[in-house]
Motif scaffolding. Sequence first.
Motif, PDB file in Angstrom:
ATOM      1  N   ARG A 149       0.820  -1.221   0.000  1.00  0.00           N
ATOM      2  CA  ARG A 149       0.000   0.000   0.000  1.00  0.00           C
ATOM      3  C   ARG A 149       0.852   1.270   0.000  1.00  0.00           C
ATOM      4  NH1 ARG A 149      -0.374  -2.461   4.819  1.00  0.00           N
ATOM      5  NH2 ARG A 149       0.488  -1.382   6.652  1.00  0.00           N
ATOM      6  N   GLN A 150       2.136   1.122   0.339  1.00  0.00           N
ATOM      7  CA  GLN A 150       3.031   2.277   0.321  1.00  0.00           C
ATOM      8  C   GLN A 150       3.817   2.378  -0.984  1.00  0.00           C
ATOM      9  OE1 GLN A 150       5.523   2.352   3.816  1.00  0.00           O
ATOM     10  NE2 GLN A 150       3.781   2.308   5.232  1.00  0.00           N
ATOM     11  N   ARG A 151       3.595   1.468  -1.891  1.00  0.00           N
ATOM     12  CA  ARG A 151       4.256   1.511  -3.204  1.00  0.00           C
ATOM     13  C   ARG A 151       3.287   1.044  -4.287  1.00  0.00           C
ATOM     14  NH1 ARG A 151       7.248  -3.785  -3.749  1.00  0.00           N
ATOM     15  NH2 ARG A 151       6.902  -4.937  -1.834  1.00  0.00           N
ATOM     16  N   MET A 152       2.149   1.732  -4.333  1.00  0.00           N
ATOM     17  CA  MET A 152       1.092   1.358  -5.267  1.00  0.00           C
ATOM     18  C   MET A 152       1.544   1.448  -6.722  1.00  0.00           C
ATOM     19  SD  MET A 152      -1.437   0.562  -3.241  1.00  0.00           S
ATOM     20  CE  MET A 152      -3.031   0.676  -4.039  1.00  0.00           C
ATOM     21  N   GLU A 153       2.537   2.291  -6.980  1.00  0.00           N
ATOM     22  CA  GLU A 153       3.029   2.431  -8.360  1.00  0.00           C
ATOM     23  C   GLU A 153       3.657   1.139  -8.881  1.00  0.00           C
ATOM     24  OE1 GLU A 153       6.391   3.586  -5.597  1.00  0.00           O
ATOM     25  OE2 GLU A 153       4.220   3.959  -5.712  1.00  0.00           O
ATOM     26  N   ASP A 154       3.988   0.212  -7.961  1.00  0.00           N
ATOM     27  CA  ASP A 154       4.575  -1.075  -8.378  1.00  0.00           C
ATOM     28  C   ASP A 154       3.521  -2.081  -8.829  1.00  0.00           C
ATOM     29  OD1 ASP A 154       7.045  -0.101  -7.738  1.00  0.00           O
ATOM     30  OD2 ASP A 154       7.238  -1.185  -5.843  1.00  0.00           O
ATOM     31  N   ILE A 155       2.254  -1.831  -8.485  1.00  0.00           N
ATOM     32  CA  ILE A 155       1.206  -2.827  -8.720  1.00  0.00           C
ATOM     33  C   ILE A 155       1.076  -3.224 -10.192  1.00  0.00           C
ATOM     34  CG2 ILE A 155      -1.302  -3.205  -8.639  1.00  0.00           C
ATOM     35  CD1 ILE A 155      -1.346  -1.881  -5.932  1.00  0.00           C
ATOM     36  N   PRO A 156       1.037  -2.282 -11.153  1.00  0.00           N
ATOM     37  CA  PRO A 156       0.883  -2.699 -12.559  1.00  0.00           C
ATOM     38  C   PRO A 156       1.975  -3.653 -13.044  1.00  0.00           C
ATOM     39  CG  PRO A 156       0.413  -0.360 -12.339  1.00  0.00           C
ATOM     40  CD  PRO A 156       0.957  -0.805 -11.012  1.00  0.00           C
ATOM     41  N   SER A 157       3.229  -3.385 -12.685  1.00  0.00           N
ATOM     42  CA  SER A 157       4.307  -4.264 -13.153  1.00  0.00           C
ATOM     43  C   SER A 157       4.268  -5.618 -12.453  1.00  0.00           C
ATOM     44  CB  SER A 157       5.672  -3.600 -12.955  1.00  0.00           C
ATOM     45  OG  SER A 157       5.871  -3.272 -11.603  1.00  0.00           O
ATOM     46  N   ILE A 158       3.844  -5.634 -11.182  1.00  0.00           N
ATOM     47  CA  ILE A 158       3.717  -6.908 -10.465  1.00  0.00           C
ATOM     48  C   ILE A 158       2.589  -7.742 -11.074  1.00  0.00           C
ATOM     49  CG2 ILE A 158       3.189  -7.977  -8.246  1.00  0.00           C
ATOM     50  CD1 ILE A 158       4.464  -5.527  -6.902  1.00  0.00           C
ATOM     51  N   ILE A 159       1.469  -7.081 -11.386  1.00  0.00           N
ATOM     52  CA  ILE A 159       0.350  -7.782 -12.029  1.00  0.00           C
ATOM     53  C   ILE A 159       0.780  -8.355 -13.374  1.00  0.00           C
ATOM     54  CG2 ILE A 159      -1.890  -7.434 -13.157  1.00  0.00           C
ATOM     55  CD1 ILE A 159      -2.590  -5.468 -10.922  1.00  0.00           C
ATOM     56  N   GLU A 160       1.520  -7.576 -14.135  1.00  0.00           N
ATOM     57  CA  GLU A 160       2.000  -8.047 -15.439  1.00  0.00           C
ATOM     58  C   GLU A 160       2.855  -9.296 -15.287  1.00  0.00           C
ATOM     59  OE1 GLU A 160       4.804  -6.358 -19.067  1.00  0.00           O
ATOM     60  OE2 GLU A 160       3.718  -4.927 -17.795  1.00  0.00           O
ATOM     61  N   HIS A 161       3.698  -9.291 -14.257  1.00  0.00           N
ATOM     62  CA  HIS A 161       4.539 -10.466 -13.991  1.00  0.00           C
ATOM     63  C   HIS A 161       3.685 -11.685 -13.648  1.00  0.00           C
ATOM     64  CE1 HIS A 161       7.517 -13.131 -12.234  1.00  0.00           C
ATOM     65  NE2 HIS A 161       6.833 -13.126 -11.103  1.00  0.00           N
ATOM     66  N   PHE A 162       2.672 -11.497 -12.792  1.00  0.00           N
ATOM     67  CA  PHE A 162       1.817 -12.622 -12.405  1.00  0.00           C
ATOM     68  C   PHE A 162       1.001 -13.129 -13.597  1.00  0.00           C
ATOM     69  CE2 PHE A 162       1.783 -11.052  -7.752  1.00  0.00           C
ATOM     70  CZ  PHE A 162       2.873 -11.854  -7.460  1.00  0.00           C
ATOM     71  N   ILE A 163       0.553 -12.235 -14.456  1.00  0.00           N
ATOM     72  CA  ILE A 163      -0.197 -12.660 -15.650  1.00  0.00           C
ATOM     73  C   ILE A 163       0.688 -13.518 -16.546  1.00  0.00           C
ATOM     74  CG2 ILE A 163      -1.197 -11.816 -17.817  1.00  0.00           C
ATOM     75  CD1 ILE A 163      -2.477  -9.555 -16.231  1.00  0.00           C
ATOM     76  N   ASP A 164       1.934 -13.101 -16.735  1.00  0.00           N
ATOM     77  CA  ASP A 164       2.873 -13.912 -17.535  1.00  0.00           C
ATOM     78  C   ASP A 164       3.080 -15.282 -16.888  1.00  0.00           C
ATOM     79  OD1 ASP A 164       3.180 -11.858 -19.331  1.00  0.00           O
ATOM     80  OD2 ASP A 164       5.055 -11.120 -18.471  1.00  0.00           O
ATOM     81  N   THR A 165       3.218 -15.280 -15.563  1.00  0.00           N
ATOM     82  CA  THR A 165       3.454 -16.531 -14.833  1.00  0.00           C
ATOM     83  C   THR A 165       2.274 -17.485 -14.984  1.00  0.00           C
ATOM     84  OG1 THR A 165       4.853 -15.420 -13.191  1.00  0.00           O
ATOM     85  CG2 THR A 165       3.870 -17.526 -12.549  1.00  0.00           C
TER      86      THR A 165
END
Length: 223
Positions: A149-165
């Motif tokens: 919650r303190q680094r919400m800007e990371d969420i899109p790239s993390i989601i992209e990684h999980f989608i690839d996985t």
Amino acid sequence: LLIGESGTGKELLAHSIHAASPRRYGPFVKVNCAAIPEHLLESELFGYSDGAFTGARKGGQIGKFELANSGTLFMDEISDMSIAMQAKLLRVLQEKEVTPLGCSETRKFDVRIITATNINLEKLVEEGKFRRDLFYRLNIVPVVVPPLRQRMEDIPSIIEHFIDTFNEEFELRVKGLAADVRGILMQYSFPGNIRELRNIIESAFNMVQGPQIKISDLPNYLL
């Protein structure tokens, strides 16, 4: 010493520290201090010789410190270790040698120690639940891992990684999130941090019908 809430990725960070270090060709050994019963933790860490105790494996067993020699030993949930075990760990860290249970021979080791906790160790020290001298021994390079919650800007790239996985795991071709789904996730506080985000995306992959994850694919509690 890695400090952060549960699910922030402390173990992954420990792997990254190991992989970026001169020890990267050595072993990475992990032990969860909360998952191993107290009476077994000493033998897990330091090893034991043949016949050291009832039920001991024939031929003995090498401990985690020796297994991690020339590499990294990652000790998770260090705050769950008993005071008695803390004293033994402190001695081992100071002497840089272990004595397996049932053995009189000491063995040297060369190991990087990375510990992790989601508990305020300084508070435990003040309460007498964690040894002050061990805290100073472990707290050489403290690293605070911020909650998601303190680094919400990371969420899109993390989601992209999980989608690839999960595309690879589920043999699907999901391209991303619908705009309203992205909006929901960007406004959510993620008390379970990255582990919870991973769970949400994996859950959606079990429901998704097309190239995009829609609101109907999300776990009910998010709605």
